[in-house]
Scaffold this active site. Structure first.
Site, PDB file in Angstrom:
ATOM      1  N   LYS A  16      48.353  40.461  46.088  1.00  0.00           N
ATOM      2  CA  LYS A  16      48.447  40.549  44.669  1.00  0.00           C
ATOM      3  C   LYS A  16      47.362  41.107  43.859  1.00  0.00           C
ATOM      4  O   LYS A  16      47.652  42.186  42.979  1.00  0.00           O
ATOM      5  CB  LYS A  16      48.996  39.250  44.069  1.00  0.00           C
ATOM      6  CG  LYS A  16      50.026  38.445  44.403  1.00  0.00           C
ATOM      7  CD  LYS A  16      50.649  37.068  43.785  1.00  0.00           C
ATOM      8  CE  LYS A  16      49.078  36.117  43.898  1.00  0.00           C
ATOM      9  NZ  LYS A  16      48.985  35.630  45.240  1.00  0.00           N
ATOM     10  N   ARG A  92      53.471  29.864  38.590  1.00  0.00           N
ATOM     11  CA  ARG A  92      53.443  29.183  40.151  1.00  0.00           C
ATOM     12  C   ARG A  92      54.505  27.993  40.004  1.00  0.00           C
ATOM     13  O   ARG A  92      54.203  27.255  40.957  1.00  0.00           O
ATOM     14  CB  ARG A  92      51.964  28.663  40.071  1.00  0.00           C
ATOM     15  CG  ARG A  92      51.150  29.840  40.696  1.00  0.00           C
ATOM     16  CD  ARG A  92      49.678  29.154  40.726  1.00  0.00           C
ATOM     17  NE  ARG A  92      49.022  29.673  42.027  1.00  0.00           N
ATOM     18  CZ  ARG A  92      48.182  30.836  41.789  1.00  0.00           C
ATOM     19  NH1 ARG A  92      47.978  31.573  40.993  1.00  0.00           N
ATOM     20  NH2 ARG A  92      47.399  30.997  43.112  1.00  0.00           N
ATOM     21  N   ARG A 126      38.354  36.663  53.263  1.00  0.00           N
ATOM     22  CA  ARG A 126      38.139  37.732  51.854  1.00  0.00           C
ATOM     23  C   ARG A 126      36.910  37.585  51.413  1.00  0.00           C
ATOM     24  O   ARG A 126      36.128  36.444  51.385  1.00  0.00           O
ATOM     25  CB  ARG A 126      39.163  37.017  50.784  1.00  0.00           C
ATOM     26  CG  ARG A 126      39.119  37.551  49.402  1.00  0.00           C
ATOM     27  CD  ARG A 126      40.202  37.371  48.659  1.00  0.00           C
ATOM     28  NE  ARG A 126      40.490  35.956  48.410  1.00  0.00           N
ATOM     29  CZ  ARG A 126      41.812  35.593  47.859  1.00  0.00           C
ATOM     30  NH1 ARG A 126      42.299  36.698  47.082  1.00  0.00           N
ATOM     31  NH2 ARG A 126      41.761  34.322  47.449  1.00  0.00           N
ATOM     32  N   ARG A 159      34.669  33.103  47.891  1.00  0.00           N
ATOM     33  CA  ARG A 159      35.368  32.033  46.788  1.00  0.00           C
ATOM     34  C   ARG A 159      35.185  30.788  47.466  1.00  0.00           C
ATOM     35  O   ARG A 159      35.450  30.448  48.709  1.00  0.00           O
ATOM     36  CB  ARG A 159      36.812  32.327  46.510  1.00  0.00           C
ATOM     37  CG  ARG A 159      36.750  33.528  45.351  1.00  0.00           C
ATOM     38  CD  ARG A 159      38.438  33.979  45.158  1.00  0.00           C
ATOM     39  NE  ARG A 159      39.390  32.753  44.941  1.00  0.00           N
ATOM     40  CZ  ARG A 159      40.552  32.956  44.752  1.00  0.00           C
ATOM     41  NH1 ARG A 159      40.887  34.256  44.491  1.00  0.00           N
ATOM     42  NH2 ARG A 159      41.509  31.990  44.848  1.00  0.00           N
ATOM     43  N   ARG A 170      46.214  25.234  49.666  1.00  0.00           N
ATOM     44  CA  ARG A 170      46.916  26.338  48.705  1.00  0.00           C
ATOM     45  C   ARG A 170      48.343  26.878  49.051  1.00  0.00           C
ATOM     46  O   ARG A 170      49.081  26.912  48.388  1.00  0.00           O
ATOM     47  CB  ARG A 170      46.058  27.330  48.334  1.00  0.00           C
ATOM     48  CG  ARG A 170      45.065  27.078  47.371  1.00  0.00           C
ATOM     49  CD  ARG A 170      43.789  27.633  47.603  1.00  0.00           C
ATOM     50  NE  ARG A 170      43.840  29.201  47.105  1.00  0.00           N
ATOM     51  CZ  ARG A 170      42.847  30.237  47.965  1.00  0.00           C
ATOM     52  NH1 ARG A 170      42.150  29.813  48.642  1.00  0.00           N
ATOM     53  NH2 ARG A 170      43.003  31.318  47.471  1.00  0.00           N
TER      54      ARG A 170
HETATM   55  P1  ADP Z   1      45.025  33.274  45.117  1.00  0.00           P
HETATM   56  O1  ADP Z   1      43.921  34.490  45.283  1.00  0.00           O
HETATM   57  O2  ADP Z   1      44.969  32.247  46.161  1.00  0.00           O
HETATM   58  O3  ADP Z   1      46.340  33.412  44.751  1.00  0.00           O
HETATM   59  P2  ADP Z   1      44.143  32.707  42.384  1.00  0.00           P
HETATM   60  O4  ADP Z   1      43.043  33.615  42.095  1.00  0.00           O
HETATM   61  O5  ADP Z   1      45.548  33.288  41.852  1.00  0.00           O
HETATM   62  O6  ADP Z   1      44.346  32.440  44.112  1.00  0.00           O
HETATM   63  O7  ADP Z   1      44.033  31.251  41.600  1.00  0.00           O
HETATM   64  C1  ADP Z   1      42.875  30.423  42.130  1.00  0.00           C
HETATM   65  C2  ADP Z   1      43.285  28.916  41.791  1.00  0.00           C
HETATM   66  O8  ADP Z   1      43.261  29.122  40.129  1.00  0.00           O
HETATM   67  C3  ADP Z   1      44.613  28.085  42.160  1.00  0.00           C
HETATM   68  O9  ADP Z   1      44.516  27.720  43.301  1.00  0.00           O
HETATM   69  C4  ADP Z   1      44.712  27.331  41.064  1.00  0.00           C
HETATM   70  O10 ADP Z   1      43.860  26.094  41.113  1.00  0.00           O
HETATM   71  C5  ADP Z   1      44.434  28.016  39.700  1.00  0.00           C
HETATM   72  N1  ADP Z   1      45.410  28.838  39.211  1.00  0.00           N
HETATM   73  C6  ADP Z   1      45.708  30.164  39.115  1.00  0.00           C
HETATM   74  N2  ADP Z   1      46.962  30.374  38.534  1.00  0.00           N
HETATM   75  C7  ADP Z   1      47.414  29.406  37.991  1.00  0.00           C
HETATM   76  C8  ADP Z   1      48.707  28.924  37.469  1.00  0.00           C
HETATM   77  N3  ADP Z   1      49.560  29.799  37.088  1.00  0.00           N
HETATM   78  N4  ADP Z   1      49.133  27.582  37.453  1.00  0.00           N
HETATM   79  C9  ADP Z   1      48.172  26.717  37.839  1.00  0.00           C
HETATM   80  N5  ADP Z   1      47.047  26.910  38.293  1.00  0.00           N
HETATM   81  C10 ADP Z   1      46.553  28.157  38.595  1.00  0.00           C
HETATM   82  P1  ADP Z   2      46.039  37.572  46.561  1.00  0.00           P
HETATM   83  O1  ADP Z   2      45.605  38.044  45.046  1.00  0.00           O
HETATM   84  O2  ADP Z   2      47.577  37.679  46.395  1.00  0.00           O
HETATM   85  O3  ADP Z   2      45.545  36.320  46.808  1.00  0.00           O
HETATM   86  P2  ADP Z   2      44.139  39.601  47.733  1.00  0.00           P
HETATM   87  O4  ADP Z   2      44.705  40.946  47.161  1.00  0.00           O
HETATM   88  O5  ADP Z   2      43.045  39.107  47.163  1.00  0.00           O
HETATM   89  O6  ADP Z   2      45.413  38.529  47.615  1.00  0.00           O
HETATM   90  O7  ADP Z   2      43.905  39.701  49.241  1.00  0.00           O
HETATM   91  C1  ADP Z   2      43.620  38.781  50.085  1.00  0.00           C
HETATM   92  C2  ADP Z   2      42.730  39.375  51.302  1.00  0.00           C
HETATM   93  O8  ADP Z   2      43.606  40.227  52.174  1.00  0.00           O
HETATM   94  C3  ADP Z   2      41.679  40.153  50.645  1.00  0.00           C
HETATM   95  O9  ADP Z   2      40.629  40.047  51.441  1.00  0.00           O
HETATM   96  C4  ADP Z   2      42.209  41.649  50.839  1.00  0.00           C
HETATM   97  O10 ADP Z   2      41.071  42.488  51.088  1.00  0.00           O
HETATM   98  C5  ADP Z   2      42.923  41.493  52.247  1.00  0.00           C
HETATM   99  N1  ADP Z   2      44.127  42.419  51.982  1.00  0.00           N
HETATM  100  C6  ADP Z   2      44.781  42.724  50.864  1.00  0.00           C
HETATM  101  N2  ADP Z   2      46.098  43.507  51.087  1.00  0.00           N
HETATM  102  C7  ADP Z   2      46.045  43.683  52.400  1.00  0.00           C
HETATM  103  C8  ADP Z   2      46.862  44.547  53.415  1.00  0.00           C
HETATM  104  N3  ADP Z   2      47.736  44.991  53.145  1.00  0.00           N
HETATM  105  N4  ADP Z   2      46.430  44.371  54.600  1.00  0.00           N
HETATM  106  C9  ADP Z   2      45.376  43.531  55.101  1.00  0.00           C
HETATM  107  N5  ADP Z   2      44.489  42.911  54.261  1.00  0.00           N
HETATM  108  C10 ADP Z   2      44.914  42.852  52.946  1.00  0.00           C
END
Ligand code: ADP
Ligand code: ADP
Ligand code: ZN
Length: 216
Positions: A16, A92, A126, A159, A170
């Site tokens: 995402k 979420r 990541r 992270r 998660r």
């Molecule tokens: P990911 O890359 O795993 O999708 P995010 O960066 O979006 O994670 O979120 C990291 C953390 O921030 C989540 O594990 C949660 O603790 C909190 N968080 C983010 N967005 C939300 C939401 N919409 N509702 C509740 N908690 C959230």
């Molecule tokens: P989210 O925001 O949904 O948690 P991220 O965009 O941070 O996901 O991606 C999670 C990890 O996977 C990062 O280390 C990123 O570089 C890697 N990644 C993202 N897209 C791809 C893909 N299409 N194929 C392989 N690795 C990917």
């Protein structure tokens, strides 16, 4: 095209953040992400909201959801001034989805589909730029120089919640709380499921086609 209003859904690690950055840049719209907003405010005092913990930190480090009142306020504030946006990391759970419906309309709802084993590999590998937030991966998306951001020269860090234990939690939290949100949007106008296991460029091709078709 008027500025599109895009929601991007998917499990942690689905891509995402990576794709949202590109959507925001290519369409000239805002990237609204609750994860980044919360990470910048991990120690803000939320005790007046009647929460179990007094700051977002404890929830985030365990990989649990931060209380709705906190994230709802962030999203309402961010969307109120936005001329087109891609919303990443929210809603979420179903209560957040209801709040969002009261706040804005959506032109396109994307869901990135990726299997759990792949998500675990992506999240534990990541690396994130401390300076600008750009995502990398130790295998799948390496910077030119190890540990250094291509975009801004910042340091790449892991992270705190990208360790195996928090990752597993998660993904469980996603299955329990957020998978129903994906189902909720399946009948929404502009809903498109995308194969998130393609290369980043392959995923992008599908996303840009979906946005052009539905918000054009
Ligand atoms: P990911 O890359 O795993 O999708 P995010 O960066 O979006 O994670 O979120 C990291 C953390 O921030 C989540 O594990 C949660 O603790 C909190 N968080 C983010 N967005 C939300 C939401 N919409 N509702 C509740 N908690 C959230
Ligand atoms: P989210 O925001 O949904 O948690 P991220 O965009 O941070 O996901 O991606 C999670 C990890 O996977 C990062 O280390 C990123 O570089 C890697 N990644 C993202 N897209 C791809 C893909 N299409 N194929 C392989 N690795 C990917
Ligand atoms: Zn950077």
């Amino acid at each position: 095209m008027s500025a599109p209003q895009v929601l991007i859904l998917g499990a942690p690690g689905a891509g995402k953040g990576t794709q949202s950055a590109r959507i925001a840049e290519e369409y000239g719209i805002e990237h609204v992400t609750t994860g980044d907003a919360l990470r910048s405010n991990k120690d803000m005092d939320i005790s007046h909201m009647d929460t179990e913990y007094d700051t977002p930190r404890a929830y985030m480090e365990a990989g649990d959801l931060v209380p709705d009142a906190v994230v709802d306020a962030i999203v309402e504030e961010a969307l109120s001034g936005a001329e087109g946006f891609v919303l990443d990391g929210y809603p979420r759970n179903l209560a957040q989805a209801e709040t969002l419906a009261d706040v804005t309309d959506l032109d396109v709802v994307l869901v990135l589909e990726v299997a759990r084993e792949e998500l675990i590999e992506r999240l534990t590998g990541r690396r994130v730029c401390e300076g600008c937030g750009t995502n990398y991966h130790v295998e799948f998306d390496r910077p030119e120089e190890a540990g250094v951001c291509d975009e801004c020269g910042g340091e790449l860090i892991q992270r705190e919640d990208d360790n195996r234990e928090a990752v597993e939690n998660r993904l469980d939290v996603f299955e329990e709380n957020t998978a129903p949100v994906v189902e909720h949007y399946r009948d929404h106008e502009g809903f498109v499921a995308i194969d998130g296991e393609q290369s980043p460029d392959g995923v992008w091709a599908d996303i840009s086609a979906a946005i052009d078709e539905r918000a054009g």
